[in-house]
Design an enzyme around this catalytic site. Structure first.
Site, PDB file in Angstrom:
ATOM      1  N   LYS A   1      50.613  37.570  40.015  1.00  0.00           N
ATOM      2  CA  LYS A   1      49.688  38.223  40.608  1.00  0.00           C
ATOM      3  C   LYS A   1      50.407  39.110  41.479  1.00  0.00           C
ATOM      4  O   LYS A   1      51.394  39.052  42.306  1.00  0.00           O
ATOM      5  CB  LYS A   1      49.000  37.252  41.743  1.00  0.00           C
TER       6      LYS A   1
ATOM      7  N   LYS B   1      47.131  39.555  36.902  1.00  0.00           N
ATOM      8  CA  LYS B   1      46.172  39.889  37.828  1.00  0.00           C
ATOM      9  C   LYS B   1      46.957  41.149  38.712  1.00  0.00           C
ATOM     10  O   LYS B   1      47.806  41.012  39.358  1.00  0.00           O
ATOM     11  CB  LYS B   1      45.651  38.790  38.758  1.00  0.00           C
TER      12      LYS B   1
HETATM   13  C1  PBG Z   1      43.235  35.342  47.117  1.00  0.00           C
HETATM   14  C2  PBG Z   1      42.701  36.127  46.118  1.00  0.00           C
HETATM   15  C3  PBG Z   1      42.425  37.479  45.909  1.00  0.00           C
HETATM   16  C4  PBG Z   1      41.766  37.722  44.957  1.00  0.00           C
HETATM   17  C5  PBG Z   1      41.461  36.693  44.255  1.00  0.00           C
HETATM   18  N1  PBG Z   1      42.011  35.492  44.986  1.00  0.00           N
HETATM   19  C6  PBG Z   1      42.817  38.490  47.235  1.00  0.00           C
HETATM   20  C7  PBG Z   1      44.222  38.826  47.609  1.00  0.00           C
HETATM   21  O1  PBG Z   1      45.162  38.166  47.156  1.00  0.00           O
HETATM   22  O2  PBG Z   1      44.364  39.477  48.555  1.00  0.00           O
HETATM   23  C8  PBG Z   1      41.517  39.159  44.627  1.00  0.00           C
HETATM   24  C9  PBG Z   1      40.686  39.400  43.745  1.00  0.00           C
HETATM   25  C10 PBG Z   1      39.754  40.726  43.489  1.00  0.00           C
HETATM   26  O3  PBG Z   1      40.206  41.694  43.962  1.00  0.00           O
HETATM   27  O4  PBG Z   1      38.907  40.643  42.796  1.00  0.00           O
HETATM   28  N2  PBG Z   1      44.349  35.007  47.505  1.00  0.00           N
END
Ligand code: PBG
Length: 320
Positions: A193, A246
């Site tokens: 991520k 992601k």
């Molecule tokens: C929680 C999380 C996030 C997303 C999914 N789970 C936000 C972040 O890490 O700031 C982002 C999903 C999206 O932008 O569609 N940590």
């Protein structure tokens, strides 16, 4: 006989039927997961409908509608009424996601219920872990994350998806789940991520922007791909059942590299910014939303994703 004029690749492009016969990548609703935001109060979003917050009652109605369209899986995010340093709303028994799970589970026995396991929506500072001396403390966050995952499983989650990016969280979750007899609950780990600008609309919807600093101390540097493979490998070693890359579209190379390196199922998260860009351009008349979305999702599959978490899942159900 291996080049023009004998060979003409256009021959199989002439009609829809011919193109269909040789199509290499297909989208099936079976492999899509719809994100949903549940909160104490509804907050509709006209411009980005999939970013709307719904109450537990509203969620039941929305899920009813999308299940009727053919959607097979959802991932739940919660917005609590109160936030604190310990992210109590993430793991308490009657937290918003736990309430949502208890409401959905008996009504939709066949729907796959995935939950996002993170603290950022529930901490007063908006970071994904516990703050100690101004920094997100890795090991102190693990216990709360594990507690959150167990509470989701207890409330009826089929799959838990940790998105915090703390080191060692997959093992912490696996051990805690097993200790509570949830050895059959899979972990879908957000393994790679990235610290991405494309989470903007999500943070609005989830109310999870950090109140100080940013997430670069725990989410990955967008410049790195070898490190993503290390993240995937470590998560698999710790017991992850499937991996998430992601965002999706700006990281197709990472999806492709992970697909080549690992046999575990790979998910791609087609994030809020990817959805919002197309929506905004479509609203300006610059491109066709359906065509652009289908092309984007096909590209994500072509790169090697097995399943896709996408805000277009509901639309896709009527498009396919
Ligand atoms: C929680 C999380 C996030 C997303 C999914 N789970 C936000 C972040 O890490 O700031 C982002 C999903 C999206 O932008 O569609 N940590």
């Amino acid at each position: 006989m291996s080049s023009f004029p004998e060979v003409r690749l256009r021959r199989f492009r002439r009609t829809g039927g011919l193109r269909g016969l040789v199509r290499e990548t297909r989208l099936s609703l079976d492999q899509f997961v719809m994100p949903l935001f549940v909160a104490p109060e509804a907050l509709p979003d006209e411009a980005l409908p999939a970013m709307s917050r719904v109450t537990v009652d509203g969620l039941l109605r929305e899920v009813e509608a999308i299940v009727r369209l053919g959607v097979r899986a959802v991932i739940l995010f919660g917005i609590p009424d109160e936030k604190d340093e310990e992210a109590t709303g993430a793991w308490e028994e009657d937290g918003i996601v736990q309430q949502a799970l208890r409401a959905l589970r008996p009504e939709f026995p066949d729907l796959v219920l995935v939950t996002d396991v993170c603290l950022c929506e529930y901490t007063s500072h908006g970071h994904c872990g516990v703050i100690v001396d101004g920094e997100v403390h890795n090991d102190r966050s693990l216990e709360l994350l594990a507690r959150t995952a167990v509470s989701h499983a207890e409330a009826g989650a089929d799959v838990v998806a940790p998105s915090d990016m703390m080191d060692g969280r997959v093992r912490a979750l696996r051990e805690a789940l097993d200790d509570h007899s949830f050895e059959s609950t899979p972990i879908l780990s957000y393994a790679a991520k990235y610290a991405s600008a494309f989470y903007g609309p999500f943070r609005e919807a989830a109310g999870s922007s950090p109140s100080f600093g940013d997430r670069r101390g725990y989410q990955m540097d967008p410049a790195n791909v070898r490190e993503a493979l290390r993240e995937c490998e470590l998560d698999l070693d710790e017991g992850a059942d499937a991996l998430i890359i992601k965002p999706a579209l700006p990281y197709l190379d990472v999806i492709c590299a992970a697909r080549e390196a690992f046999d575990a199922p790979i998910a791609a998260y087609n994030v809020s910014g990817e959805y919002a860009m197309v929506k905004a351009a479509a609203r300006s008349g610059w491109l066709d939303e359906r065509q652009a979305a289908l092309e984007s999702l096909t590209a994500i599959k072509r790169a090697g994703a097995d399943l896709i978490i996408s805000y277009w899942t509901k639309d896709l159900a009527s498009w396919l």
